[in-house]
Design an enzyme around this catalytic site. Structure first.
Site, PDB file in Angstrom:
ATOM      1  N   PHE A   1       0.818  -1.219   0.000  1.00  0.00           N
ATOM      2  CA  PHE A   1       0.000   0.000   0.000  1.00  0.00           C
ATOM      3  C   PHE A   1       0.851   1.268   0.000  1.00  0.00           C
ATOM      4  O   PHE A   1       0.407   2.309   0.471  1.00  0.00           O
ATOM      5  CB  PHE A   1      -0.979  -0.002   1.181  1.00  0.00           C
TER       6      PHE A   1
ATOM      7  N   GLU B   1       7.306   1.093  -0.314  1.00  0.00           N
ATOM      8  CA  GLU B   1       7.961   1.666  -1.498  1.00  0.00           C
ATOM      9  C   GLU B   1       9.354   2.154  -1.118  1.00  0.00           C
ATOM     10  O   GLU B   1      10.315   1.949  -1.842  1.00  0.00           O
ATOM     11  CB  GLU B   1       7.116   2.814  -2.076  1.00  0.00           C
TER      12      GLU B   1
ATOM     13  N   ARG C   1       2.273  15.310  -6.025  1.00  0.00           N
ATOM     14  CA  ARG C   1       1.021  14.707  -6.501  1.00  0.00           C
ATOM     15  C   ARG C   1      -0.188  15.395  -5.856  1.00  0.00           C
ATOM     16  O   ARG C   1      -1.260  15.443  -6.440  1.00  0.00           O
ATOM     17  CB  ARG C   1       0.997  13.194  -6.282  1.00  0.00           C
TER      18      ARG C   1
ATOM     19  N   ARG D   1      -1.159   4.575  -0.875  1.00  0.00           N
ATOM     20  CA  ARG D   1      -2.179   4.516  -1.933  1.00  0.00           C
ATOM     21  C   ARG D   1      -2.836   5.881  -2.204  1.00  0.00           C
ATOM     22  O   ARG D   1      -3.556   6.404  -1.351  1.00  0.00           O
ATOM     23  CB  ARG D   1      -3.233   3.496  -1.525  1.00  0.00           C
TER      24      ARG D   1
ATOM     25  N   PHE E   1      -0.919   8.558  -2.830  1.00  0.00           N
ATOM     26  CA  PHE E   1       0.351   9.279  -2.882  1.00  0.00           C
ATOM     27  C   PHE E   1       0.163  10.791  -2.893  1.00  0.00           C
ATOM     28  O   PHE E   1       0.673  11.498  -3.749  1.00  0.00           O
ATOM     29  CB  PHE E   1       1.088   8.814  -4.153  1.00  0.00           C
TER      30      PHE E   1
ATOM     31  N   THR F   1       5.176  10.622 -11.549  1.00  0.00           N
ATOM     32  CA  THR F   1       5.298  12.017 -11.977  1.00  0.00           C
ATOM     33  C   THR F   1       6.741  12.360 -12.314  1.00  0.00           C
ATOM     34  O   THR F   1       6.997  13.331 -13.000  1.00  0.00           O
ATOM     35  CB  THR F   1       4.759  12.967 -10.890  1.00  0.00           C
TER      36      THR F   1
ATOM     37  N   GLU G   1      -4.792   2.519  -7.370  1.00  0.00           N
ATOM     38  CA  GLU G   1      -5.007   3.613  -6.425  1.00  0.00           C
ATOM     39  C   GLU G   1      -6.320   4.382  -6.584  1.00  0.00           C
ATOM     40  O   GLU G   1      -6.921   4.773  -5.581  1.00  0.00           O
ATOM     41  CB  GLU G   1      -3.838   4.606  -6.510  1.00  0.00           C
TER      42      GLU G   1
HETATM   43  N1  MTE Z   1      -3.755  -4.149  -3.403  1.00  0.00           N
HETATM   44  C1  MTE Z   1      -3.355  -5.043  -2.475  1.00  0.00           C
HETATM   45  N2  MTE Z   1      -4.097  -6.146  -2.298  1.00  0.00           N
HETATM   46  N3  MTE Z   1      -2.232  -4.849  -1.734  1.00  0.00           N
HETATM   47  C2  MTE Z   1      -1.467  -3.716  -1.873  1.00  0.00           C
HETATM   48  O1  MTE Z   1      -0.457  -3.558  -1.185  1.00  0.00           O
HETATM   49  N4  MTE Z   1      -1.164  -1.570  -3.060  1.00  0.00           N
HETATM   50  C3  MTE Z   1      -1.841  -0.505  -3.791  1.00  0.00           C
HETATM   51  C4  MTE Z   1      -2.595  -1.071  -4.978  1.00  0.00           C
HETATM   52  N5  MTE Z   1      -3.413  -2.166  -4.573  1.00  0.00           N
HETATM   53  C5  MTE Z   1      -1.863  -2.746  -2.849  1.00  0.00           C
HETATM   54  C6  MTE Z   1      -3.024  -3.030  -3.622  1.00  0.00           C
HETATM   55  C7  MTE Z   1      -0.935   0.519  -4.268  1.00  0.00           C
HETATM   56  S1  MTE Z   1      -0.470   1.726  -3.209  1.00  0.00           S
HETATM   57  C8  MTE Z   1      -0.494   0.548  -5.566  1.00  0.00           C
HETATM   58  S2  MTE Z   1       0.498   1.790  -6.119  1.00  0.00           S
HETATM   59  C9  MTE Z   1      -0.852  -0.490  -6.534  1.00  0.00           C
HETATM   60  O2  MTE Z   1      -1.642  -1.510  -5.950  1.00  0.00           O
HETATM   61  C10 MTE Z   1       0.436  -1.078  -7.099  1.00  0.00           C
HETATM   62  O3  MTE Z   1       0.233  -2.137  -7.929  1.00  0.00           O
HETATM   63  P1  MTE Z   1      -0.083  -1.971  -9.496  1.00  0.00           P
HETATM   64  O4  MTE Z   1       0.843  -0.944 -10.027  1.00  0.00           O
HETATM   65  O5  MTE Z   1       0.148  -3.320 -10.017  1.00  0.00           O
HETATM   66  O6  MTE Z   1      -1.507  -1.521  -9.558  1.00  0.00           O
HETATM   67  N1  LUZ Z   2       5.532   6.842  -6.313  1.00  0.00           N
HETATM   68  C1  LUZ Z   2       6.413   7.640  -6.922  1.00  0.00           C
HETATM   69  C2  LUZ Z   2       4.230   6.953  -6.527  1.00  0.00           C
HETATM   70  O1  LUZ Z   2       7.608   7.518  -6.677  1.00  0.00           O
HETATM   71  N2  LUZ Z   2       5.969   8.542  -7.816  1.00  0.00           N
HETATM   72  C3  LUZ Z   2       4.667   8.710  -8.098  1.00  0.00           C
HETATM   73  O2  LUZ Z   2       4.300   9.542  -8.918  1.00  0.00           O
HETATM   74  C4  LUZ Z   2       3.747   7.897  -7.417  1.00  0.00           C
HETATM   75  N3  LUZ Z   2       2.438   8.023  -7.629  1.00  0.00           N
HETATM   76  C5  LUZ Z   2       1.590   7.257  -6.971  1.00  0.00           C
HETATM   77  C6  LUZ Z   2       2.075   6.334  -6.078  1.00  0.00           C
HETATM   78  N4  LUZ Z   2       3.387   6.178  -5.867  1.00  0.00           N
HETATM   79 MO1  MOS Z   3       1.405   2.960  -4.218  1.00  0.00          MO
HETATM   80  S1  MOS Z   3       1.260   4.521  -2.909  1.00  0.00           S
HETATM   81  O1  MOS Z   3       2.106   3.871  -5.462  1.00  0.00           O
HETATM   82  O2  MOS Z   3       2.698   2.140  -3.575  1.00  0.00           O
END
Ligand code: MTE
Ligand code: LUZ
Ligand code: MOS
Length: 750
Positions: free
Chosen positions: A222, A226, A304, A336, A338, A433, A706
């Site tokens: 989530f 990162e 963002r 999630r 961001f 971004t 997200e």
């Molecule tokens: N869904 C689950 N089940 N677990 C997670 O940790 N992270 C969210 C989202 N959905 C998350 C989730 C976040 S913050 C992001 S950025 C996206 O999944 C990342 O995965 P994707 O780029 O494959 O969508």
């Molecule tokens: N992480 C990042 C992010 O490094 N840059 C982004 O623009 C971003 N946007 C959404 C979620 N994570």
């Molecule tokens: Mo999601 S906040 O981009 O890990």
């Protein structure tokens, strides 16, 4: 197509960090962290802990071989405190012991002499003192100063937004194993294997080619993993370097909650100007971001916030300023959305404020100002907007007026239960971004038995990205999904990855996988052309395990073709690269075209508030959501449901509480409330937006990770409307809207 992990998940067979079989001689780490939020670190006393049963050694800053620094954007974050501590929970020393329990107990025997300094926890106080981590950032469109003069109505106010604990089910952790020649393999529960690799290299002094990072999957990230998976990986790597032993650290929940950062709290000011026709003419906002004690990802999160400060609306005159304020809280981080949700809540508050004062429904102002094609965002990109389409299709399906009428009629006849309804449009930009991050690689092997192995830079964390990667390869090769295996995310197989973030992992890594498969397929078609006597490779396709010629099945099976190609010494492997075309952004002008595309949607949220107790229930969240063309409805609907629940948890019940001394009071699951099965909406309805637009997503299947979280914001406004149906009040725009706060608003005079 169900999630490929579902079978092993429900049987408890999926491997997480804590399930990795341990190498003999493994030591266990535990951190001693700062008991206070701010002070000068005078001395550390480890003598008693060192004598503790099972303790192998204790590591402090002075022991590091490399740099004591893990700050990726600004070098302001030591791995271990050396001269001062700047948040409660800041790691000071690492205890290594022969078992987990002993490491934990011994860490409690360490003491530190710290000369306290007054902590700052409020971002506005930090800003007033000039303690900003990076210079303020600004977006400007048109001329607000001029525009406000000609506005019929102008309203100003402020908002408060809380943080949010990620509460991934799997806590942070890492396991390091020594390799030949001083190298280290690190298993990490991280969204960013390369980020971990870089950080480990920095603190150990090793080159990146000596450090391998491997990620099987996460029990949720989530955004919390990162950047903030790095410290634990660094600690075990440093420990392995110093002891030549494997070292593991999987945090206890309370350690995790205390030592890691959360969603950024914000304190913000807004000023909104409308004309007589309720068109928003001007909007000004100032965002004070509570960044915590070090930079982490705060600047891009703050950016963002600016990118999404006008949500789904077109506003011709915008001035938005954002401040990255240093406080003595744990460094806050990606979560999630961001920063997007924080930006959107402020303009939604401004609209609610205007609607209340003007005596019109907020939805009227929302509807009148939705983006249309060609409208310019404050950052220069022109909209290809489905804001109105999603609103209209949602309205046609769910009948907003009827839902409102139902609530109004209910409220007339019900004294103590009141219903509230709110609309929440969402427009979320897809792409990191920071343009250079929008690249990915994929490695595809076809083995001589016809089975397919895929490795990408994407990390599976429950969002189903591995299922999507397998779907891409299966589709490209005309194979059943069972014939494709997606392997761990590993820096030896895939180098220089961007973190799995920004909802972009499926797009970026899926496109790279598609390219790799295409390349292999084209080579196979050259062989197949002769075998099936086709006039041209253009006539060939792969379906259902066979080569098809002009759409008709031939007798040439996939396995036969693959083996024949191998015998003819054709390369059955490919490593491919993808970079999003056409995106750019220039911070010197704060203009550009940063996003590959936007995801649009509209949700209607209905709640019932118990006006005797302040409690509430979410009756429904009904949305029309822009999937493009979903490549996996089960996975994508799961993302919508999870996102909505996480979003409404943030605005309603989740309350991160730090006291004035910077101590986390909501430090366990007994004191931090998250939505459970009883508090999820009784109904979540999802209507896919019907659209024929092309986009840059993988197989036209738009990013979904997200954006749905922000539908949850509607719950705040729905509760607010219900409260206002009970009594004439004007609840502050202050998140979370806990039952306590609701109750205080219901009885303002008591
Ligand atoms: N869904 C689950 N089940 N677990 C997670 O940790 N992270 C969210 C989202 N959905 C998350 C989730 C976040 S913050 C992001 S950025 C996206 O999944 C990342 O995965 P994707 O780029 O494959 O969508
Ligand atoms: N992480 C990042 C992010 O490094 N840059 C982004 O623009 C971003 N946007 C959404 C979620 N994570
Ligand atoms: Mo999601 S906040 O981009 O890990």
């Amino acid at each position: 197509m169900k999630n490929i992990d579902s079978h092993s998940h429900v049987r408890g067979e999926s491997i997480y960090l804590d399930d990795i079989p341990l190498v003999q001689g493994t030591l266990f780490a535990c951190v001693f962290d700062s008991p206070i939020a701010h002070g000068k670190l005078k001395s550390i006393d480890t003598a008693e802990a060192e004598r503790y049963e099972g303790v192998f050694c204790i590591i402090t800053a002075k022991d590091l071989v490399g740099e004591n620094q893990i700050g990726g954007i600004v070098p302001d974050e030591p791995l271990l405190a050396d001269t001062d501590v700047h948040f409660q929970g800041m790691p000071i020393a690492i205890v290594l012991a022969t078992c987990e329990e002993m490491a934990r107990k011994a860490s409690k025997k360490i003491t530190a002499e710290i000369e306290p300094i007054e902590p700052i926890t409020d971002p506005r106080v930090a800003a007033a003192k000039g303690d900003l981590i990076v210079p303020p950032k600004k977006f400007k469109l048109g001329d607000t100063e001029d525009a406000f003069k000609n506005c019929e109505h102008v309203f100003a106010g402020s908002t408060e937004q809380n943080g949010q604990e990620h509460l991934y089910i799997e806590t942070q952790g890492a396991y390091a194993v020594p390799m030949e020649g001083g190298g280290i393999r690190v298993y990490s529960s991280t969204q960013g294997p390369t980020a971990v690799q870089r950080a480990v290299c920095r603190v150990t002094g090793l080159a990146m080619h000596q450090v391998e990072v491997d990620v099987q999957r996460l029990g949720g990230g989530f955004g919390g993993k990162e950047d903030q998976a790095n410290p634990w990986a660094c600690m075990v790597a440093v420990a392995t370097q110093l002891t030549k032993r494997p070292v593991k650290y999987a945090l206890h929940r309370m350690e995790d909650m205390r030592m890691t950062g959360k969603r950024h709290p914000y304190s913000s000011d807004y000023k909104i100007g409308l004309d007589a026709d309720l068109k928003i003419v001007a909007y000004e906002a100032s965002f004070y971001q509570n960044a915590g004690a070090s930079c982490d990802l705060s600047p891009p999160v703050l950016e963002r916030t600016l990118f999404h400060c006008t949500n789904s609306y077109f506003v011709p005159n915008v001035t938005a300023t954002a401040y990255c304020c240093r406080t003595n809280l744990p460094p806050n981080t990606a979560f999630r959305g961001f920063g997007g949700p924080q930006g959107m809540f402020v303009i939604e508050s401004a609209i609610a404020h205007a609607a209340e004062k003007l005596g019109v429904p907020a939805s009227e102002i929302q509807r009148k100002n939705l983006l249309t094609d060609g409208d310019e965002f404050p950052y220069g990109q022109k909209a290809e907007s489905d804001a109105i389409t999603s609103w209209t299709q949602a309205d046609a399906q769910y009948r907003f007026a009827n839902l409102q009428k139902e609530a109004d009629e209910f409220n007339v006849s019900s004294k103590y239960l009141k219903k509230g309804v709110a609309l929440m449009p969402v427009c979320f930009g897809i792409s990191f971004t920071k343009t250079p991050m929008n690249q990915a690689r994929s490695l595809v092997h076809v083995y001589t038995d016809g089975s397919v192995a895929v490795s990408t830079g994407a990390v599976e964390m429950g969002q189903g990205v591995n299922t999507k990667m397998a779907q891409v390869a299966a589709k490209m090769f005309g194979q059943p999904i069972e014939n494709v295996k997606v392997h761990t995310t590993n820096t030896l197989r895939i180098a220089n990855t961007s973190p799995t973030a920004a909802s972009a992992a499926a797009d970026l890594n899926g496109k790279a996988t598609q390219i790799a498969c295409e390349t292999i397929r084209d080579r196979l078609f050259e062989i197949a052309k002769d075998l099936v006597e086709a006039a041209s490779v253009e006539d060939l396709s792969l379906e259902n395990g066979f080569v098809y010629r002009n759409g008709e099945k031939t007798g040439l099976a996939w396995q036969t073709l693959v083996m024949e190609a191998h015998l003819q010494r054709v390369n059955l492997s490919e490593h491919s690269h993808y970079a999003t075309a056409g995106i750019h952004f220039d911070w010197s002008t704060a203009k550009g075209h940063p996003f590959a595309y936007h995801v649009y949607g509209t949700a209607i949220v209905g709640v019932t508030v118990d006006c005797l107790r302040g409690r509430y229930e979410v009756d429904y969240v009904k949305c029309c959501h822009d999937f493009g063309t979903s490549m996996n409805t089960a996975v994508d609907n799961g993302q919508i449901e999870g996102g909505i629940v996480q979003g409404l948890g943030w605005v309603t019940m989740e309350e991160v509480v730090y006291d004035a001394d910077g101590n986390l009071r909501s430090n366990a699951l007994s004191t931090y409330k998250v939505p459970d099965i009883y508090s999820v909406p009784k109904e979540i309805a999802i209507l896919p937006l019907e659209t024929t637009r092309e986009n840059l997503a993988i197989f036209n299947s738009k990013a979904v990770g997200e954006p749905p979280l922000m539908y949850g914001i509607g719950a705040y406004f729905a509760i607010r409307n219900a409260v206002r149906a009970f009594t004439d009040c004007s609840p502050a725009f202050d998140l979370p809207f806990t039952p306590e706060k609701v109750l205080k608003n219901l009885y303002p005079d008591d």
